[in-house]
Scaffold this motif. Structure first.
Motif, PDB file in Angstrom:
ATOM      1  N   SER A   1     -44.084  42.774  75.303  1.00  0.00           N
ATOM      2  CA  SER A   1     -43.178  43.837  74.875  1.00  0.00           C
ATOM      3  C   SER A   1     -41.737  43.511  75.249  1.00  0.00           C
ATOM      4  O   SER A   1     -40.796  43.860  74.528  1.00  0.00           O
ATOM      5  CB  SER A   1     -43.597  45.192  75.473  1.00  0.00           C
ATOM      6  N   GLU A   2     -41.546  42.815  76.367  1.00  0.00           N
ATOM      7  CA  GLU A   2     -40.197  42.355  76.761  1.00  0.00           C
ATOM      8  C   GLU A   2     -39.657  41.364  75.733  1.00  0.00           C
ATOM      9  O   GLU A   2     -38.491  41.425  75.341  1.00  0.00           O
ATOM     10  CB  GLU A   2     -40.270  41.702  78.147  1.00  0.00           C
ATOM     11  N   ASP A   3     -40.510  40.464  75.265  1.00  0.00           N
ATOM     12  CA  ASP A   3     -40.091  39.482  74.258  1.00  0.00           C
ATOM     13  C   ASP A   3     -39.724  40.151  72.935  1.00  0.00           C
ATOM     14  O   ASP A   3     -38.891  39.635  72.182  1.00  0.00           O
ATOM     15  CB  ASP A   3     -41.219  38.468  74.007  1.00  0.00           C
ATOM     16  N   ILE A   4     -40.345  41.274  72.645  1.00  0.00           N
ATOM     17  CA  ILE A   4     -40.095  41.981  71.391  1.00  0.00           C
ATOM     18  C   ILE A   4     -38.843  42.853  71.474  1.00  0.00           C
ATOM     19  O   ILE A   4     -37.973  42.806  70.598  1.00  0.00           O
ATOM     20  CB  ILE A   4     -41.318  42.838  71.008  1.00  0.00           C
ATOM     21  N   PHE A   5     -38.723  43.649  72.534  1.00  0.00           N
ATOM     22  CA  PHE A   5     -37.705  44.708  72.570  1.00  0.00           C
ATOM     23  C   PHE A   5     -36.396  44.327  73.248  1.00  0.00           C
ATOM     24  O   PHE A   5     -35.379  44.977  72.991  1.00  0.00           O
ATOM     25  CB  PHE A   5     -38.270  45.953  73.262  1.00  0.00           C
ATOM     26  N   ARG A   6     -36.401  43.333  74.136  1.00  0.00           N
ATOM     27  CA  ARG A   6     -35.161  42.990  74.828  1.00  0.00           C
ATOM     28  C   ARG A   6     -34.068  42.667  73.814  1.00  0.00           C
ATOM     29  O   ARG A   6     -34.327  41.985  72.821  1.00  0.00           O
ATOM     30  CB  ARG A   6     -35.404  41.793  75.761  1.00  0.00           C
ATOM     31  N   TYR A   7     -32.879  43.136  74.052  1.00  0.00           N
ATOM     32  CA  TYR A   7     -31.736  42.993  73.128  1.00  0.00           C
ATOM     33  C   TYR A   7     -32.033  43.616  71.763  1.00  0.00           C
ATOM     34  O   TYR A   7     -31.483  43.197  70.747  1.00  0.00           O
ATOM     35  CB  TYR A   7     -31.340  41.528  72.942  1.00  0.00           C
ATOM     36  N   TYR A   8     -32.938  44.592  71.734  1.00  0.00           N
ATOM     37  CA  TYR A   8     -33.340  45.265  70.490  1.00  0.00           C
ATOM     38  C   TYR A   8     -33.961  44.286  69.475  1.00  0.00           C
ATOM     39  O   TYR A   8     -34.022  44.571  68.283  1.00  0.00           O
ATOM     40  CB  TYR A   8     -32.141  45.973  69.842  1.00  0.00           C
ATOM     41  N   GLY A   9     -34.411  43.138  69.965  1.00  0.00           N
ATOM     42  CA  GLY A   9     -35.014  42.156  69.064  1.00  0.00           C
ATOM     43  C   GLY A   9     -34.016  41.338  68.281  1.00  0.00           C
ATOM     44  O   GLY A   9     -34.399  40.633  67.338  1.00  0.00           O
ATOM     45  N   LEU A  10     -32.745  41.350  68.670  1.00  0.00           N
ATOM     46  CA  LEU A  10     -31.697  40.699  67.880  1.00  0.00           C
ATOM     47  C   LEU A  10     -31.554  39.200  68.145  1.00  0.00           C
ATOM     48  O   LEU A  10     -30.848  38.511  67.414  1.00  0.00           O
ATOM     49  CB  LEU A  10     -30.346  41.389  68.137  1.00  0.00           C
ATOM     50  N   GLY A  11     -32.188  38.689  69.185  1.00  0.00           N
ATOM     51  CA  GLY A  11     -32.043  37.276  69.511  1.00  0.00           C
ATOM     52  C   GLY A  11     -33.025  36.394  68.758  1.00  0.00           C
ATOM     53  O   GLY A  11     -34.111  36.839  68.376  1.00  0.00           O
ATOM     54  N   CYS A  12     -32.647  35.124  68.574  1.00  0.00           N
ATOM     55  CA  CYS A  12     -33.560  34.193  67.896  1.00  0.00           C
ATOM     56  C   CYS A  12     -34.776  33.888  68.764  1.00  0.00           C
ATOM     57  O   CYS A  12     -35.804  33.419  68.257  1.00  0.00           O
ATOM     58  CB  CYS A  12     -32.838  32.905  67.509  1.00  0.00           C
ATOM     59  N   ARG A  13     -34.694  34.165  70.068  1.00  0.00           N
ATOM     60  CA  ARG A  13     -35.837  33.957  70.955  1.00  0.00           C
ATOM     61  C   ARG A  13     -36.709  35.200  71.065  1.00  0.00           C
ATOM     62  O   ARG A  13     -37.749  35.171  71.710  1.00  0.00           O
ATOM     63  CB  ARG A  13     -35.354  33.525  72.347  1.00  0.00           C
ATOM     64  N   ASN A  14     -36.292  36.305  70.450  1.00  0.00           N
ATOM     65  CA  ASN A  14     -37.137  37.504  70.421  1.00  0.00           C
ATOM     66  C   ASN A  14     -38.331  37.300  69.488  1.00  0.00           C
ATOM     67  O   ASN A  14     -38.193  36.707  68.410  1.00  0.00           O
ATOM     68  CB  ASN A  14     -36.355  38.710  69.930  1.00  0.00           C
ATOM     69  N   VAL A  15     -39.467  37.825  69.878  1.00  0.00           N
ATOM     70  CA  VAL A  15     -40.660  37.759  69.032  1.00  0.00           C
ATOM     71  C   VAL A  15     -40.523  38.784  67.906  1.00  0.00           C
ATOM     72  O   VAL A  15     -40.437  39.986  68.145  1.00  0.00           O
ATOM     73  CB  VAL A  15     -41.935  38.012  69.849  1.00  0.00           C
ATOM     74  N   SER A  16     -40.478  38.294  66.683  1.00  0.00           N
ATOM     75  CA  SER A  16     -40.361  39.171  65.514  1.00  0.00           C
ATOM     76  C   SER A  16     -41.622  39.116  64.651  1.00  0.00           C
ATOM     77  O   SER A  16     -41.697  39.768  63.612  1.00  0.00           O
ATOM     78  CB  SER A  16     -39.144  38.766  64.675  1.00  0.00           C
ATOM     79  N   LYS A  17     -42.595  38.316  65.109  1.00  0.00           N
ATOM     80  CA  LYS A  17     -43.844  38.187  64.347  1.00  0.00           C
ATOM     81  C   LYS A  17     -44.951  37.767  65.297  1.00  0.00           C
ATOM     82  O   LYS A  17     -44.701  37.071  66.283  1.00  0.00           O
ATOM     83  CB  LYS A  17     -43.670  37.119  63.259  1.00  0.00           C
TER      84      LYS A  17
END
Length: 353
Positions: free
Chosen positions: A209-225
């Protein structure tokens, strides 16, 4: 002392300075160089950054600074730079065109240029223009040799020898044409994905959930899928996401959630949602804010082949026991100094120009 020793010491002092601005609280410390000149000023820059860009909450700015404090330690810096032979170079001017999606997103490129002895010409995103110039001034006070070697511009880039540019797929085409005669690293849009098996622990999913929501998901390292087996049960996933439910109280996030939900409903798309996150089956990697896409896989071998063929679209893969290059759950937004964007070694590039 060599240039590498001088810059290492300057980075360590910068880490000491940044350590005062933590998620645990902002607190002035003793024995930080030039603190009387810079502490209050940087506190003000954090306030300005927050006011200028609604996505840059104080929580997210301080989270980013926590990461840099951790990495700008003597051990981390020496382990990073000692992997290279950094001799005295004929200094070149390296232009950096920075994205502005998360706080200090171009900071690593900036440090790489200085670490290799080159001069840096920075063109910042208007979304993230307050923090880095102030930290650059701090570095110049710690290491006066840097004065005249760091320049920020809002104008057209001129008089540079190489370029590192980060942008969307559209701007990357422009960059590739415009900088075709210069040594360059051109970065396009990428996203990160997770591979789930259904056997994840509650702790692993909460870390995801940290990987998904941190920075509102705006980073390229955020999990979007995320990729899931055919019989996947979403109950444990949604239960683990619940700790982030206060995010819906942020008006910018809530507006995106409401808009994307309305689009999905009007388009009669199938999706699941819990009041602050929607998940939708979709082959794309780039999902809108407040949405994560998912895709089913038949076997880990076929999934590995797919991810390998899609590697130009992917920044990170989060998993447990899936591949040698995977990142553990919860760690996508805590990169090491040696974790280079797009797996292109920025230091090696800068040493070769």
């Amino acid at each position: 002392m060599s240039n590498k020793d001088h810059i290492t010491e300057a980075f360590i002092q910068l880490g000491h300075f940044i350590s005062q601005f933590s998620s645990k609280g902002i607190e002035k410390k003793e024995n930080v160089l030039h603190n009387d000149l810079f502490f209050d000023g940087f506190k003000h820059q954090i306030k300005l950054a927050k006011e200028h860009n609604g996505w840059f909450t104080q929580e997210n700015i301080l989270f980013a600074l926590d990461g840099w404090r951790s990495q700008l330690s003597e051990k981390h810096i020496k382990d990073w730079l000692n992997a290279y032979t950094i001799a005295q170079v004929q200094p070149k001017t390296v232009a950096i065109i920075m994205a502005g999606n998360i706080p200090l997103v171009g900071f690593h490129d900036f440090l790489c240029v200085l670490a290799t002895g080159h001069h840096v010409l920075v063109k910042q995103s208007s979304n993230d223009k307050h923090l880095l110039p102030f930290l650059a001034k701090y570095l110049e006070h710690v290491l006066p040799d840097l004065k005249g070697k760091i320049k920020f511009t809002e104008d057209k880039l001129e008089q540079f020898d190489a370029v590192i540019a980060t942008g969307s797929n559209n701007t990357a085409r422009y960059f590739e044409f415009y900088f075709k005669n210069k040594p360059s690293i051109i970065r396009k849009s990428r996203n990160s994905a997770a591979v789930l098996t259904g056997n994840e622990t509650k702790e692993q999913l909460e870390a995801l959930s940290e990987d998904i929501f941190r920075y509102y998901g705006l980073g390229c390292r955020n999990v979007s899928k995320f990729f899931i087996p055919k019989d996947y049960n979403f109950d444990a996933f949604f239960a683990a996401m619940y700790k982030w439910n206060p995010i819906i109280n942020d008006s910018k996030y809530a507006n995106n959630y409401d808009y994307n939900k309305a689009v999905y409903i009007m388009s009669e798309f199938d999706m699941l949602e819990n009041g602050f996150l929607m998940i939708k089956e979709d082959p794309s990697y780039a999902s809108p804010i407040a949405t994560v896409f998912y895709e089913y896989y038949d076997s880990t071998e076929s999934l590995k082949q797919k991810i390998d063929s899609d590697q130009d679209l992917i920044q990170c893969i989060v998993a447990n026991g899936f591949s040698d290059t995977e990142i553990p759950f919860g760690k996508t937004q805590k990169p090491e100094l040696s974790d280079y964007a797009d797996n292109v070694d920025t230091i090696a590039f800068l040493l070769a120009i």
